[in-house]
Design a protein around this motif. Structure first.
Motif, PDB file in Angstrom:
ATOM      1  N   ARG A   1       0.842  -1.200   0.000  1.00  0.00           N
ATOM      2  CA  ARG A   1       0.000   0.000   0.000  1.00  0.00           C
ATOM      3  C   ARG A   1       0.881   1.255   0.000  1.00  0.00           C
ATOM      4  NH1 ARG A   1      -2.929  -1.073   4.007  1.00  0.00           N
ATOM      5  NH2 ARG A   1      -2.359   0.482   5.547  1.00  0.00           N
ATOM      6  N   TYR A   2       1.939   1.229   0.817  1.00  0.00           N
ATOM      7  CA  TYR A   2       2.876   2.345   0.869  1.00  0.00           C
ATOM      8  C   TYR A   2       3.517   2.556  -0.510  1.00  0.00           C
ATOM      9  CZ  TYR A   2       6.912   5.105   2.472  1.00  0.00           C
ATOM     10  OH  TYR A   2       7.868   6.070   2.652  1.00  0.00           O
ATOM     11  N   ALA A   3       3.953   1.485  -1.144  1.00  0.00           N
ATOM     12  CA  ALA A   3       4.575   1.584  -2.467  1.00  0.00           C
ATOM     13  C   ALA A   3       3.613   2.193  -3.481  1.00  0.00           C
ATOM     14  CB  ALA A   3       5.050   0.209  -2.937  1.00  0.00           C
ATOM     15  N   GLU A   4       2.369   1.782  -3.430  1.00  0.00           N
ATOM     16  CA  GLU A   4       1.382   2.311  -4.370  1.00  0.00           C
ATOM     17  C   GLU A   4       1.163   3.807  -4.153  1.00  0.00           C
ATOM     18  OE1 GLU A   4      -3.145   1.514  -5.990  1.00  0.00           O
ATOM     19  OE2 GLU A   4      -2.411   0.357  -4.292  1.00  0.00           O
ATOM     20  N   ILE A   5       1.038   4.214  -2.891  1.00  0.00           N
ATOM     21  CA  ILE A   5       0.789   5.627  -2.603  1.00  0.00           C
ATOM     22  C   ILE A   5       2.019   6.476  -2.927  1.00  0.00           C
ATOM     23  CG2 ILE A   5       0.335   7.270  -0.732  1.00  0.00           C
ATOM     24  CD1 ILE A   5      -1.578   5.115   0.429  1.00  0.00           C
ATOM     25  N   VAL A   6       3.202   6.008  -2.564  1.00  0.00           N
ATOM     26  CA  VAL A   6       4.426   6.757  -2.893  1.00  0.00           C
ATOM     27  C   VAL A   6       4.562   6.895  -4.409  1.00  0.00           C
ATOM     28  CG1 VAL A   6       6.955   6.678  -2.833  1.00  0.00           C
ATOM     29  CG2 VAL A   6       5.647   6.220  -0.755  1.00  0.00           C
ATOM     30  N   THR A   7       4.200   5.868  -5.133  1.00  0.00           N
ATOM     31  CA  THR A   7       4.311   5.877  -6.589  1.00  0.00           C
ATOM     32  C   THR A   7       3.302   6.813  -7.243  1.00  0.00           C
ATOM     33  OG1 THR A   7       5.192   3.642  -6.617  1.00  0.00           O
ATOM     34  CG2 THR A   7       4.172   4.408  -8.657  1.00  0.00           C
ATOM     35  N   THR A   8       2.087   6.837  -6.730  1.00  0.00           N
ATOM     36  CA  THR A   8       1.032   7.604  -7.391  1.00  0.00           C
ATOM     37  C   THR A   8       0.881   9.021  -6.854  1.00  0.00           C
ATOM     38  OG1 THR A   8      -0.646   6.689  -5.907  1.00  0.00           O
ATOM     39  CG2 THR A   8      -0.276   5.547  -8.006  1.00  0.00           C
ATOM     40  N   SER A   9       1.135   9.219  -5.571  1.00  0.00           N
ATOM     41  CA  SER A   9       0.963  10.546  -4.968  1.00  0.00           C
ATOM     42  C   SER A   9       1.603  10.556  -3.587  1.00  0.00           C
ATOM     43  CB  SER A   9      -0.517  10.897  -4.870  1.00  0.00           C
ATOM     44  OG  SER A   9      -0.673  12.181  -4.322  1.00  0.00           O
ATOM     45  N   ALA A  10       2.903  10.714  -3.545  1.00  0.00           N
ATOM     46  CA  ALA A  10       3.669  10.564  -2.307  1.00  0.00           C
ATOM     47  C   ALA A  10       3.198  11.477  -1.185  1.00  0.00           C
ATOM     48  CB  ALA A  10       5.151  10.793  -2.581  1.00  0.00           C
ATOM     49  N   ARG A  11       2.650  12.612  -1.518  1.00  0.00           N
ATOM     50  CA  ARG A  11       2.167  13.529  -0.475  1.00  0.00           C
ATOM     51  C   ARG A  11       0.919  13.011   0.232  1.00  0.00           C
ATOM     52  NH1 ARG A  11       4.909  18.270  -0.184  1.00  0.00           N
ATOM     53  NH2 ARG A  11       6.159  18.815  -1.995  1.00  0.00           N
ATOM     54  N   ASP A  12       0.354  11.932  -0.273  1.00  0.00           N
ATOM     55  CA  ASP A  12      -0.833  11.338   0.347  1.00  0.00           C
ATOM     56  C   ASP A  12      -0.488  10.321   1.432  1.00  0.00           C
ATOM     57  OD1 ASP A  12      -2.544  12.885  -1.141  1.00  0.00           O
ATOM     58  OD2 ASP A  12      -2.861  11.357  -2.681  1.00  0.00           O
ATOM     59  N   VAL A  13       0.789  10.168   1.750  1.00  0.00           N
ATOM     60  CA  VAL A  13       1.160   9.306   2.879  1.00  0.00           C
ATOM     61  C   VAL A  13       0.704  10.037   4.136  1.00  0.00           C
ATOM     62  CG1 VAL A  13       3.053   8.249   4.165  1.00  0.00           C
ATOM     63  CG2 VAL A  13       3.125   8.304   1.664  1.00  0.00           C
ATOM     64  N   ASP A  14      -0.325   9.489   4.782  1.00  0.00           N
ATOM     65  CA  ASP A  14      -0.906  10.176   5.939  1.00  0.00           C
ATOM     66  C   ASP A  14      -0.438   9.552   7.253  1.00  0.00           C
ATOM     67  OD1 ASP A  14      -2.376   7.815   6.223  1.00  0.00           O
ATOM     68  OD2 ASP A  14      -4.213   8.685   5.406  1.00  0.00           O
TER      69      ASP A  14
END
Length: 84
Positions: free
Chosen positions: A30-43
């Motif tokens: 999940r972290y890899a997907e979020i970092v790949t698509t929109s890293a600022r969305d790591v909450d």
């Protein structure tokens, strides 16, 4: 490389194959997907979950690997290396 082909195929449909992955693997994916698509969305929730499975060094290493593979993909796409 010693990986089960069914597990690799399951990566395309993780939600349907959650039982094949550990909680640690699922949060990393999940972290890899979020970092790949929109890293600022790591909450904060994701960060807390990461910290419950990985120490700080492992999170840095995981982020580095994600970043390197994103670089390789973008580099290859920009130069259309898959068409050569």
């Amino acid at each position: 490389m010693g990986l089960d082909e069914a597990l690799l195929d399951a990566l395309y449909h993780i939600d349907q194959h959650r039982h094949l992955f550990t909680d640690r693997e699922l949060v990393a994916l999940r972290y890899a997907e979020i970092v790949t698509t929109s890293a600022r969305d790591v909450d904060e929730n994701l960060w807390d979950e990461l910290q419950s499975h990985f120490d700080d060094g492992e999170i840095v290493e995981l982020t580095t690997v994600i970043g390197i593979f994103n670089f390789f993909n973008r580099f290859a796409d920009a130069l259309r290396l898959d068409e050569a």
